[in-house]
Design an enzyme around this catalytic site. Structure first.
Site, PDB file in Angstrom:
ATOM      1  N   THR A  31      14.676  -4.826  -7.742  1.00 34.21           N
ATOM      2  CA  THR A  31      13.224  -4.946  -7.472  1.00 34.21           C
ATOM      3  C   THR A  31      13.168  -6.865  -6.594  1.00 34.21           C
ATOM      4  OG1 THR A  31      11.176  -6.299  -7.807  1.00 34.21           O
ATOM      5  CG2 THR A  31      13.360  -5.493  -9.806  1.00 34.21           C
ATOM      6  N   GLU A  73      11.298  -9.265  -7.282  1.00 35.97           N
ATOM      7  CA  GLU A  73      11.389 -10.141  -8.545  1.00 35.97           C
ATOM      8  C   GLU A  73      12.774 -10.414  -8.867  1.00 35.97           C
ATOM      9  OE1 GLU A  73       8.800 -10.981 -10.079  1.00 35.97           O
ATOM     10  OE2 GLU A  73       7.698 -10.552  -8.444  1.00 35.97           O
ATOM     11  N   TYR A 126      11.032  -9.080 -16.908  1.00 38.06           N
ATOM     12  CA  TYR A 126      11.080  -8.462 -16.162  1.00 38.06           C
ATOM     13  C   TYR A 126      12.216  -8.352 -15.234  1.00 38.06           C
ATOM     14  CZ  TYR A 126      10.070  -4.686 -12.188  1.00 38.06           C
ATOM     15  OH  TYR A 126       9.767  -4.380 -11.177  1.00 38.06           O
ATOM     16  N   LYS A 136      16.045  -6.563 -14.361  1.00 42.32           N
ATOM     17  CA  LYS A 136      16.491  -5.756 -13.372  1.00 42.32           C
ATOM     18  C   LYS A 136      18.009  -6.821 -12.701  1.00 42.32           C
ATOM     19  CE  LYS A 136      13.224  -2.950 -12.816  1.00 42.32           C
ATOM     20  NZ  LYS A 136      13.471  -1.643 -12.835  1.00 42.32           N
TER      21      LYS A 136
HETATM   22  N1  GDD Z   1      -1.873  -7.753 -10.398  1.00 40.69           N
HETATM   23  C1  GDD Z   1      -1.963  -8.928 -10.597  1.00 40.69           C
HETATM   24  N2  GDD Z   1      -3.170  -8.754 -10.891  1.00 40.69           N
HETATM   25  N3  GDD Z   1      -1.440  -9.597  -9.572  1.00 40.69           N
HETATM   26  C2  GDD Z   1      -2.172  -9.996  -8.292  1.00 40.69           C
HETATM   27  C3  GDD Z   1      -4.243 -10.552  -9.141  1.00 40.69           C
HETATM   28  C4  GDD Z   1      -5.093  -9.269 -10.195  1.00 40.69           C
HETATM   29  O1  GDD Z   1      -5.366  -9.736 -10.771  1.00 40.69           O
HETATM   30  N4  GDD Z   1      -4.586 -11.605  -8.285  1.00 40.69           N
HETATM   31  C5  GDD Z   1      -3.087 -11.718  -7.560  1.00 40.69           C
HETATM   32  N5  GDD Z   1      -2.364 -11.614  -8.036  1.00 40.69           N
HETATM   33  C6  GDD Z   1      -0.984 -11.662  -7.400  1.00 40.69           C
HETATM   34  C7  GDD Z   1      -0.059 -11.036  -7.984  1.00 40.69           C
HETATM   35  O2  GDD Z   1       0.126 -13.039  -8.220  1.00 40.69           O
HETATM   36  C8  GDD Z   1       1.308 -11.025  -7.164  1.00 40.69           C
HETATM   37  O3  GDD Z   1       1.464 -12.210  -6.075  1.00 40.69           O
HETATM   38  C9  GDD Z   1       0.915 -10.583  -6.117  1.00 40.69           C
HETATM   39  O4  GDD Z   1      -1.263 -10.012  -6.395  1.00 40.69           O
HETATM   40  C10 GDD Z   1       1.291  -8.901  -6.831  1.00 40.69           C
HETATM   41  O5  GDD Z   1       0.916  -8.568  -8.236  1.00 40.69           O
HETATM   42  P1  GDD Z   1       1.367  -7.021  -8.348  1.00 40.69           P
HETATM   43  O6  GDD Z   1       0.454  -5.923  -7.418  1.00 40.69           O
HETATM   44  O7  GDD Z   1       1.148  -7.042  -9.637  1.00 40.69           O
HETATM   45  O8  GDD Z   1       2.478  -6.685  -8.047  1.00 40.69           O
HETATM   46  P2  GDD Z   1       4.280  -7.622  -7.960  1.00 40.69           P
HETATM   47  O9  GDD Z   1       4.456  -8.447  -6.611  1.00 40.69           O
HETATM   48  O10 GDD Z   1       3.566  -8.185  -9.331  1.00 40.69           O
HETATM   49  O11 GDD Z   1       5.302  -6.526  -8.678  1.00 40.69           O
HETATM   50  C11 GDD Z   1       5.275  -4.961  -7.902  1.00 40.69           C
HETATM   51  O12 GDD Z   1       6.953  -5.359  -6.749  1.00 40.69           O
HETATM   52  C12 GDD Z   1       7.480  -5.388  -7.821  1.00 40.69           C
HETATM   53  C13 GDD Z   1       8.714  -5.635  -6.315  1.00 40.69           C
HETATM   54  O13 GDD Z   1       8.565  -6.503  -5.836  1.00 40.69           O
HETATM   55  C14 GDD Z   1       5.889  -3.965  -8.647  1.00 40.69           C
HETATM   56  O14 GDD Z   1       5.774  -2.889  -8.397  1.00 40.69           O
HETATM   57  C15 GDD Z   1       6.511  -4.849  -9.795  1.00 40.69           C
HETATM   58  O15 GDD Z   1       7.435  -2.806 -10.720  1.00 40.69           O
HETATM   59  C16 GDD Z   1       8.120  -4.405  -8.296  1.00 40.69           C
HETATM   60  O16 GDD Z   1       9.098  -5.188  -8.943  1.00 40.69           O
END
Ligand code: GDD
Length: 326
Positions: free
Chosen positions: A129, A131, A153, A157
């Site tokens: 990822t 991340e 997380y 990874k």
């Molecule tokens: N979930 C969430 N909820 N995220 C928010 C919110 C909220 O209310 N508001 C803002 N965000 C921002 C998070 O801080 C982050 O910067 C972005 O939206 C995306 O959050 P997520 O959709 O939860 O995904 P992620 O970036 O943390 O992780 C996803 O992508 C990774 C690969 O780049 C997941 O799928 C991971 O498992 C994956 O590894």
């Protein structure tokens, strides 16, 4: 010629289900590992697989039990194994570090060890990822960018990535890591920001709620389309040599842009409904991630087929179908 046999961990998830669709379309015999609770509640826990349940083989195996993993690998003799299962919601990893680190790393290790001993011909894909780059100082990131994870997380990874690399270099296994950036689709879980936005925007449109609370609207992510990304996983295992690849769109967009597009597809002004809630901000988050997919495009001829705007549109249309009828 007998059908190629694939084993997918995490098959009920967004990626696992699209990968199963792809492999079935290519004539594979598809096997997946699931938890007992999933078999007991197929309606909810296997909803992404509902349309193919009659065509795949599910095995109840616990990824934290090395003996049951060994037995499955030995009996099944898969040709390809896609290790997608993990606790993958970044925010949870701040709440439950110890079990997330243990489970994510151990499951990868058990699987690699079982395959090395009992099915050494099997090619292995591991779901890495963006991340892993965490607080990267370079943009866009590529396969040579140093890892600097900012969540448990991400750390789990990175550790698994090194296990995969070690098994490849020490034991000659065909094992690859895909370093995937965010990828979205109508099957995305509700805890992730894109699905949260589209589902709440549709509720607002239908008059079921007034407002939507989000964390940092000015976080930037590199968002792609999940079916394109599972195709990248498959391509990695068809290559002549095992290697690690970044899979990304090469573009970065803010959460705010996603919100604005989703609301405007519904004829709504997001500024009247969306509120930032500091409680939803993440500690020490890297607010800007963007990947460089140059290597996989050049070496494996991979390309994305769907744009950011098309993803938003498809997710909104799907949500309208679900909620509008419900
Ligand atoms: N979930 C969430 N909820 N995220 C928010 C919110 C909220 O209310 N508001 C803002 N965000 C921002 C998070 O801080 C982050 O910067 C972005 O939206 C995306 O959050 P997520 O959709 O939860 O995904 P992620 O970036 O943390 O992780 C996803 O992508 C990774 C690969 O780049 C997941 O799928 C991971 O498992 C994956 O590894």
């Amino acid at each position: 010629m007998s059908r190629r046999r694939a084993l997918i961990t995490g098959i009920p998830g967004q990626d696992g289900s699209y990968l199963a669709d792809l492999l079935l379309s290519k004539g594979y015999e598809v096997h997946g590992i699931v938890r007992r609770t999933a078999i007991e509640d197929t309606e909810h826990k296997l909803k992404n697989l509902r349309h193919i349940l009659g065509q795949i083989h599910l095995h109840v195996v616990s990824l934290d039990n090395v003996l049951s993993m060994i037995k499955l690998v030995k009996d099944l003799q898969p040709d390809e194994c896609y290790h997608l299962a993990a606790s993958s919601f970044v925010s949870y990893s701040f709440e439950d570090e110890i079990s997330i680190l243990n489970n994510n790393v151990n499951s990868t290790h058990y699987l690699l060890a079982a395959i090395k001993e009992f099915a050494p011909h099997c090619r292995v894909y591991f779901a890495g990822t963006s991340e892993m780059f965490g607080n990267a100082e370079i943009e866009p990131q590529d396969e040579r960018t140093p890892f600097n994870p900012r969540s448990i997380y991400g750390i789990s990874k990175v550790a698994s990535y090194h296990l995969v690399k070690n098994y490849r270099q020490q034991y000659g296994m065909f094992a690859c890591t895909g370093i995937l950036y965010n990828h979205e689709s109508p099957r995305r879980g509700y805890e992730f920001v894109t699905r949260k936005i589209v589902s709440m925007a549709v509720r607002i449109k239908l008059g079921l709620q007034e407002s939507l609370q989000l964390g940092n609207l000015d976080a930037f992510r590199d968002w792609g389309y999940t079916p394109d990304y599972v195709n990248a996983m498959w391509l990695m295992l068809q290559a002549d040599l095992p290697d690690d690849y970044v899979v990304a769109s090469g573009e970065t967009h803010s959460v705010r842009e996603f919100v604005e597009s989703a609301f405007s597809y519904l004829g709504l002004d997001y500024q009247k409904h969306v509120k930032m809630d500091p409680k939803l901000f993440r500690p020490a988050e890297k607010v800007r991630l963007c990947g460089n997919p140059g290597k996989i495009m050049e070496k494996l001829n991979w390309k994305r087929t769907v744009t950011f705007q098309e993803i938003v549109k498809e997710m909104i249309a799907n949500e309208m179908k679900i909620q509008g009828n419900g």
